[in-house]
Design a protein around this motif. Structure first.
Motif, PDB file in Angstrom:
ATOM      1  N   MET A   1       5.168  40.212  40.845  1.00 11.01           N
ATOM      2  CA  MET A   1       6.512  40.344  41.054  1.00 11.01           C
ATOM      3  C   MET A   1       7.213  39.016  40.426  1.00 11.01           C
ATOM      4  SD  MET A   1       6.519  41.191  45.052  1.00 11.01           S
ATOM      5  CE  MET A   1       8.366  41.321  45.229  1.00 11.01           C
ATOM      6  N   GLN A   2       8.412  39.459  39.834  1.00 10.65           N
ATOM      7  CA  GLN A   2       9.277  38.348  39.676  1.00 10.65           C
ATOM      8  C   GLN A   2       9.503  37.303  40.532  1.00 10.65           C
ATOM      9  OE1 GLN A   2      12.789  40.209  38.283  1.00 10.65           O
ATOM     10  NE2 GLN A   2      11.945  41.648  36.621  1.00 10.65           N
ATOM     11  N   SER A   3       9.653  35.998  40.227  1.00 12.15           N
ATOM     12  CA  SER A   3      10.064  34.701  40.939  1.00 12.15           C
ATOM     13  C   SER A   3      11.593  35.009  41.637  1.00 12.15           C
ATOM     14  CB  SER A   3       9.831  33.541  40.209  1.00 12.15           C
ATOM     15  OG  SER A   3      10.299  32.507  41.122  1.00 12.15           O
ATOM     16  N   GLY A   4      10.968  35.001  43.103  1.00  9.18           N
ATOM     17  CA  GLY A   4      12.221  35.183  43.960  1.00  9.18           C
ATOM     18  C   GLY A   4      12.511  36.798  44.454  1.00  9.18           C
ATOM     19  N   VAL A 257      -1.843  53.017  34.799  1.00 11.18           N
ATOM     20  CA  VAL A 257      -1.042  54.422  34.977  1.00 11.18           C
ATOM     21  C   VAL A 257       0.272  54.159  35.200  1.00 11.18           C
ATOM     22  CG1 VAL A 257      -0.775  56.555  35.731  1.00 11.18           C
ATOM     23  CG2 VAL A 257      -2.994  55.674  34.710  1.00 11.18           C
ATOM     24  N   THR A 258       0.400  53.447  36.430  1.00  4.97           N
ATOM     25  CA  THR A 258       1.792  53.096  37.174  1.00  4.97           C
ATOM     26  C   THR A 258       2.632  52.191  36.209  1.00  4.97           C
ATOM     27  OG1 THR A 258       0.770  53.219  39.389  1.00  4.97           O
ATOM     28  CG2 THR A 258       2.673  52.300  39.370  1.00  4.97           C
ATOM     29  N   LYS A 259       2.148  51.253  35.847  1.00  9.35           N
ATOM     30  CA  LYS A 259       2.891  50.251  34.802  1.00  9.35           C
ATOM     31  C   LYS A 259       3.527  51.124  33.767  1.00  9.35           C
ATOM     32  CE  LYS A 259       2.898  45.660  32.532  1.00  9.35           C
ATOM     33  NZ  LYS A 259       4.098  46.337  31.540  1.00  9.35           N
ATOM     34  N   ILE A 281      12.183  51.563  41.908  1.00 13.44           N
ATOM     35  CA  ILE A 281      11.094  52.122  41.814  1.00 13.44           C
ATOM     36  C   ILE A 281      10.214  52.075  42.908  1.00 13.44           C
ATOM     37  CG2 ILE A 281       9.310  52.839  40.677  1.00 13.44           C
ATOM     38  CD1 ILE A 281      10.830  52.049  38.032  1.00 13.44           C
ATOM     39  N   PHE A 282       9.699  52.896  43.995  1.00 12.33           N
ATOM     40  CA  PHE A 282       8.788  53.004  44.897  1.00 12.33           C
ATOM     41  C   PHE A 282       7.649  53.696  44.800  1.00 12.33           C
ATOM     42  CE2 PHE A 282      13.149  51.933  46.495  1.00 12.33           C
ATOM     43  CZ  PHE A 282      13.152  51.243  47.450  1.00 12.33           C
ATOM     44  N   VAL A 283       6.412  53.242  45.274  1.00  7.45           N
ATOM     45  CA  VAL A 283       5.288  53.759  45.370  1.00  7.45           C
ATOM     46  C   VAL A 283       4.893  54.463  46.472  1.00  7.45           C
ATOM     47  CG1 VAL A 283       2.911  53.496  44.570  1.00  7.45           C
ATOM     48  CG2 VAL A 283       4.704  52.914  42.837  1.00  7.45           C
ATOM     49  N   GLY A 394       5.186  46.072  38.240  1.00 10.63           N
ATOM     50  CA  GLY A 394       6.818  46.166  38.040  1.00 10.63           C
ATOM     51  C   GLY A 394       7.535  47.131  38.780  1.00 10.63           C
ATOM     52  N   ILE A 395       7.230  47.430  40.140  1.00 13.64           N
ATOM     53  CA  ILE A 395       7.680  48.315  40.949  1.00 13.64           C
ATOM     54  C   ILE A 395       8.375  47.308  41.684  1.00 13.64           C
ATOM     55  CG2 ILE A 395       6.155  50.162  40.799  1.00 13.64           C
ATOM     56  CD1 ILE A 395       5.231  49.196  43.734  1.00 13.64           C
ATOM     57  N   ASP A 396       9.494  47.896  42.552  1.00 18.36           N
ATOM     58  CA  ASP A 396      10.067  47.205  43.539  1.00 18.36           C
ATOM     59  C   ASP A 396       9.721  47.459  44.813  1.00 18.36           C
ATOM     60  OD1 ASP A 396      12.723  46.329  41.392  1.00 18.36           O
ATOM     61  OD2 ASP A 396      12.246  48.452  41.078  1.00 18.36           O
TER      62      ASP A 396
END
Length: 464
Positions: A1-4, A257-259, A281-283, A394-396
């Motif tokens: 995850m991105q920082s923050g 695959v997800t990425k 984006i949700f998984v 990179g999902i959210d």
């Protein structure tokens, strides 16, 4: 995850007994047979808000899962998404019992008249103070088509062509019919609305026609937050133009695959003039958690005693449009393109090369009555796995699927949420504002200026 960056979480549910993990309603602690009770839904909403969940994502299906065996008998026998009630009806009660939890509800545009759907979502947006999202679906069951007077399902890509036209129409109603200051509420003059600031919508598209004003005054978000769950090639094109949130299959925790799908979705969004982070984006994820890893493994074994393989195959057959009852246990499954769910079909063909799929191989995945493999562990272990998966793909965020309800949600709130918060990857309190502001930041109540639908907002020059 991105920082923050903070993870986003929705609970994934359906106004029915069986949803994803089939057979679990037979577990003595499962309360899903009480789905017709308003108390059941209000209690769930309160639990989710206690866990600072972003939303309750309510799936829906029109028609019955009648592909397996060529009849609805297996679905009826095992409560495989039938009986099922309207998902929209309980939302008002849940919204009244909460302050921040959002409600992202599925509505099938293939069978819903756009004029009435636009009013329904404006009403929900008003009643929830801007906490409503629409999960846009086009359907996938032939049984639904027959129930709605058609002889067969409209072809997959044609459904998306219709959806593009449908969205143009409802954007015009939500964004362009009423100006922001059209409503005056002036008791002295007796004028509630300035007629000059309410504009007639004329739409003459390839599939839909309309000549009317929108029936509702502008709601807090105008257009509800737009969710979409199709990740077929045509579905991705649709999402890149319209979706603000995308719900995709977990591909059973396959990072690569997800990425690749996430990267492609963001590229397509940018190609449509949007920013890469204009979509969340949700998984989907199934979690079995306990205080210790050993306890979680023991819980999994207990749950497996109640899981229904027949229910899982019944649901999966309908999803891919292929009757799996006609295959022997080890006979290779011959899958062809159907008019059902393209993304689900891709998940076991395009993204799983190698050994042929058989019913036995499917059943090996259906530990809990579905093809979704569970994350199993202590709260700390599950939190680490979720954070790592989000960081690497990179999902959210995640849509948490229930196994035993409400136990699945209670366990996650009590054992996983504190661990996520301790790691700094999950909020400790809600932000103020509408659902769209919570997702995209302060002052983002309405569609982004980069969003395709924003062009339909009324402007004095009259080019809408």
């Amino acid at each position: 995850m991105q920082s923050g960056k903070k993870l986003l979480l929705n609970a994934f549910n359906m106004n029915s007994v069986g949803h994803i993990s089939h057979g679990m309603w037979t577990h003595p602690q499962d309360q899903s047979p009480s789905y017709s009770s308003l108390e059941y839904w209000v209690s769930l909403a309160k639990t989710l808000e206690r866990g600072k969940f972003d939303g309750l994502f309510l799936a829906d299906v029109i028609g019955t899962n009648d592909v397996f065996g060529g009849s609805p008998d297996a679905a009826l026998h095992g409560a495989v998404q039938v009986p099922i009630n309207d998902p929209i009806i309980p939302i008002s009660a849940m919204a009244y019992a909460t302050q921040h939890l959002s409600f992202n509800v599925t509505a099938n545009l293939t069978y819903e008249k756009p004029y009435l759907l636009a009013r329904r979502f404006s009403t929900l947006d008003h009643l929830t103070n801007g906490r409503i999202g629409w999960n846009i679906v086009t359907g996938y069951l032939d049984s639904a088509a027959r129930a709605m007077g058609l002889t067969e399902q409209i072809r997959h890509d044609n459904r998306y062509d219709m959806a593009d036209d449908y969205l143009d129409l409802v954007y015009k109603l939500w964004e362009g019919s009423w100006e922001d200051d059209a409503v005056e509420r002036d008791r002295k003059t007796g004028r509630f609305t300035d007629p000059q600031k309410v504009h007639r919508v004329r739409h003459n598209g390839p599939f839909y026609q309309l000549d009317a004003i929108h029936l509702c005054e502008p709601s807090p978000q105008r257009t509800p937050v737009l969710f979409q769950a199709g990740t077929s090639s045509r579905g991705r094109d649709f999402a890149a133009r319209h979706a603000e949130c995308i719900f995709m299959s977990s591909n059973n925790q396959n990072v690569g695959v997800t990425k690749s799908i996430v990267d492609d979705l963001r590229r397509r969004a940018v190609a449509n003039g949007r920013a890469a982070d204009d979509i969340k984006i949700f998984v989907g994820v199934v979690v079995v958690v306990d205080k210790t890893e050993a306890g979680a493994q023991e819980k999994l074994l207990e749950f497996q005693q109640y899981a229904s393989a027949a229910g899982g195959l019944t649901h999966f057959s309908a999803s891919i449009g292929e009757d799996l009852s006609r295959y022997a246990l080890d006979e290779p499954i011959t899958l062809q393109s159907t008019q059902a769910m393209g993304a689900i079909l891709d998940s076991i063909t395009r993204y799983n090369p190698g050994a042929p799929w058989t019913v036995r191989r499917l059943l090996e995945q259906m530990k809990l009555g579905s093809r979704n493999l569970p994350l199993v562990g202590s709260g700390s272990q599950v939190a680490d796995q979720l954070a790592a998966f989000a960081r690497e793909t990179g999902i959210d965020g995640f849509n948490l699927m229930r196994v035993v309800t409400p136990q699945s949600y209670d366990d996650f709130v009590d054992l996983v949420v504190p661990e996520l918060q301790q790691r700094g990857v999950y909020k400790t309190d809600y932000a103020d504002g509408t659902l769209r502001e919570k997702l995209f930041g302060k002052h983002a109540a309405h569609l982004s200026h980069r969003h395709y639908g924003r062009q339909f907002r009324y402007a004095p020059e009259g080019n809408n």
